[in-house]
Design an enzyme around this catalytic site. Structure first.
Site, short mmCIF file in Angstrom:
data_model
loop_
_atom_site.label_atom_id
_atom_site.label_comp_id
_atom_site.label_asym_id
_atom_site.label_seq_id
_atom_site.Cartn_x
_atom_site.Cartn_y
_atom_site.Cartn_z
N GLU A 165 -2.24 1.44 4.62
CA GLU A 165 -3.09 2.33 3.82
C GLU A 165 -2.98 3.78 4.30
OE1 GLU A 165 -5.40 -1.63 3.58
OE2 GLU A 165 -4.05 -0.61 4.96
N ASP A 180 -7.01 -14.05 1.49
CA ASP A 180 -8.08 -13.32 2.18
C ASP A 180 -8.86 -12.44 1.20
OD1 ASP A 180 -5.72 -11.69 1.88
OD2 ASP A 180 -6.69 -10.20 3.15
N GLU A 181 -10.03 -12.06 1.64
CA GLU A 181 -10.85 -11.05 0.97
C GLU A 181 -10.86 -11.25 -0.56
OE1 GLU A 181 -10.52 -7.43 4.22
OE2 GLU A 181 -9.12 -7.44 2.54
N HIS A 190 -6.76 -9.72 -4.00
CA HIS A 190 -5.74 -8.68 -3.78
C HIS A 190 -4.67 -8.74 -4.87
CE1 HIS A 190 -7.10 -6.98 0.02
NE2 HIS A 190 -7.33 -8.21 0.47
N ARG A 195 0.83 -1.21 0.00
CA ARG A 195 0.00 0.00 0.00
C ARG A 195 0.87 1.26 0.00
NH1 ARG A 195 -3.18 -3.82 2.49
NH2 ARG A 195 -4.99 -4.25 1.16
N TYR A 223 -3.87 -5.32 15.32
CA TYR A 223 -3.71 -4.57 14.08
C TYR A 223 -3.25 -3.17 14.46
CZ TYR A 223 -5.46 -7.69 10.43
OH TYR A 223 -5.59 -8.70 9.52
N ASP A 247 -2.45 -0.64 12.71
CA ASP A 247 -2.97 0.51 11.98
C ASP A 247 -4.18 1.11 12.69
OD1 ASP A 247 -4.04 -2.02 11.22
OD2 ASP A 247 -5.08 -1.12 9.54
N ASP A 301 -0.10 -6.60 -3.57
CA ASP A 301 -1.51 -6.33 -3.30
C ASP A 301 -2.09 -5.60 -4.51
OD1 ASP A 301 -4.02 -5.80 -1.76
OD2 ASP A 301 -2.76 -6.48 -0.11
#
Length: 546
Positions: A463, A319-320, A253, A153, A411, A413, A182
């Site tokens: 991010e 993931d995702e 991703h 990111r 996490y 962030d 990503d």
């Protein structure tokens, strides 16, 4: 300094009769076979901090600092004895480890005992390196004590990555999970597929703040590590007994890869040739096509990755990964029918299982985020449990190894306070105390199941961290609390003495200052760290942004 100021807390400290060992220009170091790396590290670090040569001694009995191995100790355990020695008027520092890694972790404690000055790169006007007589006995709770750094990111230059490896080592953390790809960027040179970095490593702009923000930074952002850079990073980590675990994200991703090679995407559903490297945050709809061509492409990528990273584990993300394109894709639906699969979740499981077998055939192990449980977990796979504890519990109960990294606890962030001055506030409020009370092993696991918990790691998604200073602010001081959770044998979370830990942090802040770390002070952000007005995003149920 007070021996009680060590972080992470050791198993036992026993103070000896009054006395001290002074390291001066005459001090020498003897390294038994297997400990030479730590001797070099001591000369480089303490030599710079105190202006000492710390010359090698030919024989152990002649040395002030003596490094040795004792296989009766656990591999990463160490014992540090500082005392008068055998009648030696100068005193002796004897550092014994169960392995070279144990000796190195003991050297981190030795450095802390010398005070904050030991964390500087030049001696003060009057340098004194004095160690009070004592014995420190120590060993880690977990074998996997890690931090994940997302450089996709926001790219972090090589020298900043090396600096973070030093910071991990100073906190006795031994795994560096390197998130290299990503939607927003591909950061590792792959010689067979050069467009991954020629195209995939740059995006035209970046979202400023949370994805709900309407602010943009219109400066193109990017960068990547050459294979020589990667070799340097891996070697630097190895010298500090840190394992680098690479992550190449599949099948989701992956927009940066698809932007570089459009044939990797679901071309029967979307015009992948129109896709660029993604410039915002969140869950991207584009996913790799489940074709043999894509499998071969990523096998070629992983061949080069394996040649660069000797780690046992290779992280494949997982993931995702939205399945909407697969649902609409005739190619994906034909593959589901051909393989006799029930649905798109099982198609992802097939995709992951392919690389589990491929990696196992080359002596490696696959690890992925807990979504790889969906549709059935590959037999040899391990799980990074990020969506709370549930994935880790399910995996451990099924006999799979787990690294616990639940977003609600570790996490980094996520914001450290609910106040108005936090820069780009997102996620849950997770204070230093919250991290200190994190428990990696869920009580739902039996003793046998708990043995599948390899350890824990803190995750640093970038991010909203556009440079090193922002990463420092989010990571520290919470990484110090996390390091103690990962290393020390702490009581149950409610019984942990956070007040005592906070007191020990007073000395640790001085160490971080000496290292130039832009941490969040206990009283709140400094003026230059504040960024009011940039849109953030709390998670529902957490205190609101104000």
């Amino acid at each position: 300094m007070d021996v009680a100021d060590l972080i992470p807390a050791p198993v036992a400290v026993r103070e000896s009769p009054e006395g001290s060992v002074r390291l001066d220009a005459a001090a020498t170091v003897h390294a038994a076979p297997g400990t030479e790396g730590t001797a070099r590290w001591l000369r480089g670090v303490l030599g710079a901090a105190f202006g000492l040569p710390l010359d090698p001694a030919a024989r152990a009995e002649e040395a002030t600092v003596r490094l040795r191995l004792d296989e009766s100790l656990a591999a990463e355990a160490y014992r540090l004895d500082i005392g008068p020695g055998d009648g030696d008027s100068r005193g002796v520092v004897l550092l014994t480890g169960g392995s070279p890694a144990g000796v190195f972790w003991g050297a981190q404690t030795l450095r802390q005992l010398l005070g904050a000055q030991a964390f500087r790169n030049a001696p003060p006007a009057e340098a004194e390196a004095v160690l009070p007589y004592q014995r420190v006995e120590d060993a880690p709770r977990f074998g996997w004590r890690g931090m994940m750094l997302d450089v996709a990111r926001h790219f972090m230059p090589k020298d900043d990555v090396l600096r973070y490896l030093d910071l991990l080592a100073a906190h006795k953390l031994n795994v560096f999970h390197f998130h290299l790809t990503d939607d927003q960027g591909w950061r590792i040179e792959i010689k067979r597929h050069p467009r991954l970095t020629e195209v995939g490593s740059w995006r035209p702009r970046s979202k400023w703040g949370h994805r709900a923000s309407e602010l943009w930074n219109d400066t193109p952002h990017g960068g990547f590590y050459t294979q020589d850079d990667i070799r340097e990073i891996v070697a630097y980590a190895h010298a500090r007994h840190i394992t680098v675990v690479p992550e190449i994200d599949i099948p989701g991703h992956s927009q940066a890869a698809i932007a570089a090679y459009p044939e990797l995407g679901n071309t029967d559903v979307v015009d992948t040739s129109a896709l660029g490297v993604w410039d915002t945050w969140g869950i991207n709809p584009n996913i790799l096509a489940p074709t043999d061509r894509v499998l071969r492409f990523y096998e070629e990528v992983f061949e080069e990755v394996l040649a660069l990273f000797p780690s046992q584990f290779v992280h494949i993300g997982g993931d995702e990964a939205p399945k909407d394109q697969w649902k609409q894709s005739p190619t994906a639906q034909a593959r589901i029918k051909e393989l006799g699969l029930a649905d798109e979740d099982e198609l992802q499981s097939w995709f992951i299982r392919h690389f589990d077998s491929w990696l196992a055939g080359r002596g490696r192990r696959l690890i992925g985020w807990d979504e790889i449980l969906e549709g059935g977990l590959a037999p040899g796979a391990a799980v990074s449990s990020w969506r709370g504890y549930a994935g880790g519990i399910a995996a451990a109960k099924s006999g799979h190894d787990v690294v616990m990294c639940p977003e609600q606890q570790v996490y980094l962030d996520h914001r450290q306070h609910g106040g108005p001055d936090e820069p780009m506030p997102i996620g849950y409020v997770r204070t230093l105390e919250d991290v200190y009370r994190f428990e990696p092993v869920p009580p739902e696991l039996s003793a046998e199941e708990a043995r599948h918990v390899l350890g824990t790691q803190a995750n640093v998604w970038t991010e909203v961290m556009e440079n090193r200073r922002r990463v420092d602010y989010q990571v520290f001081p919470r990484l110090a609390a996390f390091a103690e959770v990962a290393w020390s044998a702490l009581p149950a979370p409610a019984e942990r003495d956070f007040a005592a830990f906070a007191s020990r942090m007073t000395e640790h802040y001085a160490r971080l200052d000496a290292l130039g770390v832009d941490y969040r002070p206990p009283a709140g952000p400094r003026p230059e760290q504040r960024r009011p007005g940039v849109i953030g995003r709390p998670i529902e149920g957490s205190p609101p942004n104000v």
